[in-house]
Each structure stands twice: as C-alpha cells, then as structure tokens.
Design an enzyme around this catalytic site. Sequence first.
Site, PDB file in Angstrom:
ATOM      1  N   ARG A  69      10.075   8.106   3.419  1.00  0.00           N
ATOM      2  CA  ARG A  69       9.945   9.518   3.565  1.00  0.00           C
ATOM      3  C   ARG A  69      10.720   9.917   4.903  1.00  0.00           C
ATOM      4  O   ARG A  69      11.406  10.975   4.897  1.00  0.00           O
ATOM      5  CB  ARG A  69       8.338   9.845   3.474  1.00  0.00           C
ATOM      6  CG  ARG A  69       7.774   9.801   2.224  1.00  0.00           C
ATOM      7  CD  ARG A  69       6.262   9.881   2.378  1.00  0.00           C
ATOM      8  NE  ARG A  69       5.752  11.126   3.025  1.00  0.00           N
ATOM      9  CZ  ARG A  69       4.480  11.361   3.404  1.00  0.00           C
ATOM     10  NH1 ARG A  69       3.713  10.328   3.425  1.00  0.00           N
ATOM     11  NH2 ARG A  69       4.424  12.408   3.900  1.00  0.00           N
TER      12      ARG A  69
ATOM     13  N   ARG B  96       0.958  -1.273   0.192  1.00  0.00           N
ATOM     14  CA  ARG B  96      -0.025  -0.172  -0.140  1.00  0.00           C
ATOM     15  C   ARG B  96       1.017   1.212  -0.063  1.00  0.00           C
ATOM     16  O   ARG B  96       1.756   1.230   0.444  1.00  0.00           O
ATOM     17  CB  ARG B  96      -1.023   0.069   1.148  1.00  0.00           C
ATOM     18  CG  ARG B  96      -0.254  -0.023   2.661  1.00  0.00           C
ATOM     19  CD  ARG B  96      -1.441  -0.217   3.579  1.00  0.00           C
ATOM     20  NE  ARG B  96      -0.728  -0.100   5.123  1.00  0.00           N
ATOM     21  CZ  ARG B  96      -1.585  -0.345   6.024  1.00  0.00           C
ATOM     22  NH1 ARG B  96      -2.604  -0.687   6.075  1.00  0.00           N
ATOM     23  NH2 ARG B  96      -0.772  -0.303   7.436  1.00  0.00           N
TER      24      ARG B  96
ATOM     25  N   ASP C  90       0.948   5.358   0.368  1.00  0.00           N
ATOM     26  CA  ASP C  90       0.227   6.437   1.103  1.00  0.00           C
ATOM     27  C   ASP C  90      -0.139   7.448   0.285  1.00  0.00           C
ATOM     28  O   ASP C  90      -0.094   7.576  -0.892  1.00  0.00           O
ATOM     29  CB  ASP C  90       1.219   7.072   2.231  1.00  0.00           C
ATOM     30  CG  ASP C  90       1.387   6.258   3.383  1.00  0.00           C
ATOM     31  OD1 ASP C  90       0.619   5.173   3.582  1.00  0.00           O
ATOM     32  OD2 ASP C  90       2.636   6.474   3.984  1.00  0.00           O
TER      33      ASP C  90
END
Length: 250
Positions: free
Chosen positions: A194, A49, A51
């Site tokens: 990130r 998945r 974001d």
Amino acid sequence: MRYFIQFSYFGKAYHGWQNQPNAITVQEVLEKALSTLLREKTEVVGAGRTDTGVHAKQMFAHFDHVGIQDRDELVYRLNSFLPEDIAVQKIYEMIPSAHARFDAFERTYEYWVVREKNPFYFDHAHLVKYPLDMKAMNEAATLLLDHKDFECFSKSNTDVKTYVCDVRKAYWEEHGNLWVFTITADRFLRNMVRAVVGTLLEVGLGKMAPEDIHSVIESKDRSEAGVSVPAKGLYLTEVLYPKELFDEQN
C-alpha cells in the site's frame, strides 16, 4: 497428519487475517469452522497476514488432524458452514514438515485503481479521478527491482528482524478504467504494498519523478514515501510452494 487448506476471502468485514482480541478475523472464523466440523480444537497457521480490509484471492494455511477420510467432503461442508465472504477451494495432504508460512517462497499482490466513479468497484478498488501517467509509474515500478532494503515502505514499530525483500516483478496494466498494479516478492513488510502504490501514484500525478524512487528507498524513512492507499484495493493473488512438499495423494 498435516494438511494445507487453500481458500479465498473478501476482507471488508475482517480485521485482517491474524487472531486479535475483541476483533473478528479470518483466522478466527476459519478455526471455528474447522474445530466444529472436525470435532476438536483446530488451530491454523497462515501463509502470512493481511491487514484489516485486505482481500485474498488465494491464501493457504496448515493444520494438523489425525486423519481426514474424505477431503472433498470436508471442503463442501466447510463452504456450507463458512460465511459467504470466505470460500475454501481445496485441502491437500502434506508431508509432516510442511509449513504454510515458512515454506512459501513467493507471494504476489495486486492493487486495483479505478479511474472513474463506479458503484461496482466501490468496495473493490481505490478511486483516483486525477490524470495519471502510467508510463512514468511503470518506470518507477521497474526501479524497485534495483533495491533490497524497503524500510521506507514498512509500517512503523514493526517487530521484523530485516527489511530486506527480493522484489521480482512490479508493473502496472490498464484494463479499461481499471488499472492494476502487480508486485511479486519472496516476502513483504507490513503495509509495504500500500505504501509502494501510494508512492507510485505520486509519480503518476507528477509530484515525483520516476528516478526519485531511488532516493526514497535509500532514505529508509517512511515519511519520504507516499501515503498508504486504502486497504480495499489490495488483493493477495498467489502463494507459491516447492512441489516436493505436496503428498503424492494430491
């Protein structure tokens, strides 16, 4: 029969990959398109998945259907039906046990940092105007490979059972004013890439020494790592599977 669908998307308009109530996602749009064209409710399971706002140059998902006569024709029809920011490249016929998420053994992400204001990178990369030391950032990136537990880079309150990841590659490359960070691992935690990039930028700005990466990771404390960089610069670029999963017809 089980099929893998290979596709890509630009994530600006979506609240990530996974279905959510009251928010449009890539999974929702893809399932709607497949269900319409196959004329039955079709659910897809993604390789992972992403974001909100994150992009994918290569993504896979699997779905089941009694039988597709012409996979190339379905690809063409899907691309005509889907919005412009989602594109299907291929549909593979798989062995029945193939699983898009659990059978993936390696994933690669890129993060794009642009070094001067550029309107063509506005939605594609993170702008950092201040001087950066790429050599120091690469020294710090290499040290990631010395560790396995990356809890310090994980989003808080996640439901994962382990924070262990096998990071196999991590490095920066310069392409003119575009600096690209590439990281490859067997799996990633939520928000991990990130947060890693945000921490490496701290090194590049001289706010942290390369060797400080060790103490940050060993702390297992999210507050010790750098801030998460914006989602718009993050791209899932490759997902790898064992070759034996793919049916001979592919």
